[in-house]
Design an enzyme around this catalytic site. Structure first.
Site, PDB file in Angstrom:
ATOM      1  CE  LYS A 233      -0.451   0.124   5.017  1.00 39.99           C
ATOM      2  NZ  LYS A 233       0.126  -1.270   5.195  1.00 39.99           N
TER       3      LYS A 233
ATOM      4  CG  HIS B  64       1.747  -1.212  11.989  1.00 38.08           C
ATOM      5  ND1 HIS B  64       2.271  -0.120  12.393  1.00 38.08           N
ATOM      6  CD2 HIS B  64       1.906  -1.526  10.879  1.00 38.08           C
ATOM      7  CE1 HIS B  64       2.758   0.427  11.182  1.00 38.08           C
ATOM      8  NE2 HIS B  64       2.406  -0.271  10.169  1.00 38.08           N
TER       9      HIS B  64
ATOM     10  CB  SER C 278       2.542   4.652   9.325  1.00 38.38           C
ATOM     11  OG  SER C 278       3.340   4.903   8.283  1.00 38.38           O
TER      12      SER C 278
ATOM     13  CD  GLU D 221       2.567  -6.078   8.500  1.00 39.67           C
ATOM     14  OE1 GLU D 221       1.875  -5.041   8.862  1.00 39.67           O
ATOM     15  OE2 GLU D 221       1.861  -7.200   8.726  1.00 39.67           O
TER      16      GLU D 221
END
Length: 392
Positions: free
Chosen positions: A61, A190, A193, A264
């Site tokens: 993505k 996660h 970001s 990731e």
């Protein structure tokens, strides 16, 4: 002459000034992305140096350019895919099905059926509804339980949308999977970001260890831990710091090699591979008396195009010019706008640039992450073209 749609070779250092001169970008309507594919190999080497135990599964993505994805497949990365189209892209780039994790915790049923058709075996879940969906459509899947352990500071927090509560829900999801005869093979998290709270990785890995123990008590073969993304893209010294924390945590909580550790990363690989070159097509000066207090520049890309990262990725972009003798040029307070008629199309509120003119070019470095896939031709303005380069 450089060719679009092909990979152009270069020796030594990529010369942006020469490229924009040779391409004659001043005659182009759209902006220009200059992609240095050699950066991908350098970043992969950096990854292996600092985190040799962790296999990177590139987050498609972040930048779904087929040339980039194919280059990463050649290097040997796996792929974190969120949809059937991303899975298709990774497979077409040469990835093996076992090197793909279907990491979207909320998958459309048709995408899950496509994953079954393509034998994508590993799937992330964080709710009981997703487990029931997988039980109905793809019970052969290997499940990875995603729990929430968010950084205190992150560019794009994700915890409000994804991840179950590690203490309240994760064990219940494992029990549900067990009762349905599904296989749980690991956990994922996660931290967010663009993470700046690096100890968050240690907290999350410690939590993962507890969940591994519970899964093993239930008889599951717990063999994968996915540490997610959040790694810096344009600062390798910060990445080295993150790596030290991750490696120390892995040594403490997962010292044995019987657990596969994956991650990731997205922006880590592609952010610094792209430079966006834009043309100034209009200018305005805000004056008080005879003095120009502010110079406004309007360029041919903006927040609805490649510079959408300003809005959606909360990125603080930097701008460079192509004029010679930068040290001796007088600088003026400047504001940079995108080309559309929307007043939200503001790229940089305040920066200092020499006195530029219509037709002059400016460049934005580190533009490879969360830019290309989201760009749109809003208001009729074209999205940038891309020139690919690779060192020989």
């Amino acid at each position: 002459m450089y060719k679009f749609g092909k990979i152009n070779s270069y020796e030594g250092i990529l010369d942006l000034k020469k490229i924009v001169k040779d391409v004659d970008i001043e005659e182009m309507e759209e902006a220009l992305n200059i992609c240095d594919l050699s950066v991908l190999a350098k970043k992969y080497k950096t990854w292996l140096k600092h985190m040799p135990r962790v296999k990177p599964y590139y987050a498609v993505k972040c930048n779904d350019d087929a040339v980039v994805v194919k280059e990463l497949a050649k290097l040997g990365t796996g792929f974190d895919c969120a949809s059937k189209n991303e899975i298709k892209l990774a497979l077409e780039a040469g990835a093996n099905p076992e090197e793909i994790i279907f990491a979207n915790p909320c998958k459309p049923a048709s995408h899950l059926q496509y994953a079954k058709e393509k034998k994508i075996m590993t799937s992330t879940v964080d709710t009981e509804f997703e487990i029931y969906k997988i039980f109905e459509h793809y019970p052969e899947s290997n499940l990875v339980i995603r729990f929430r352990c968010e950084a205190k500071v992150a560019q794009c927090p994700l915890g409000d949308k994804f991840g179950c509560d590690a203490e309240e829900d994760a064990a219940a999801l494992m029990l549900l999977a067990k009762s349905l005869g599904l296989a749980v093979i690991g956990t994922s998290f996660h931290v967010g970001s663009g993470c700046s709270d690096y100890p968050a990785y240690n907290r999350a890995i410690a939590t993962a260890k507890s969940l591994f123990k519970f899964g093993q008590l239930l008889g599951f073969e717990m063999k994968i831990m996915d540490i997610g993304g959040g790694f810096p893209g344009a600062d390798d010294s910060k990445f080295a710091t993150v790596s030290e924390i991750v490696s120390a945590s892995l040594d403490k909580y997962f010292p044995d090699d019987d657990v596969e550790i994956i991650a990731e990363p997205g922006r880590f690989f592609v952010a610094s591979a792209y430079t966006l070159v834009c043309k100034i097509h209009a200018k305005r000066e805000i004056r008080s008396g005879k003095k120009a207090d502010l110079k406004m520049y309007y360029i041919n890309d903006g927040v609805y195009g490649s510079l959408n990262c300003v809005l959606y990725d909360h990125q603080k972009v930097t701008v460079e010019h192509f004029l010679d003798d930068d040290d001796n040029l007088k600088k003026f307070k400047s504001l940079i706008w995108g080309p559309t008629c929307d007043a939200l199309d503001k790229i940089i509120e305040e920066t200092y640039l020499p006195n530029l003119s219509c037709g002059d070019l400016v460049a934005f470095p580190n533009m490879g992450a969360y830019t290309v896939p989201i760009a749109s031709p809003f208001n009729g303005f074209l999205v940038p073209k891309t020139l690919y380069f690779k060192s020989v």
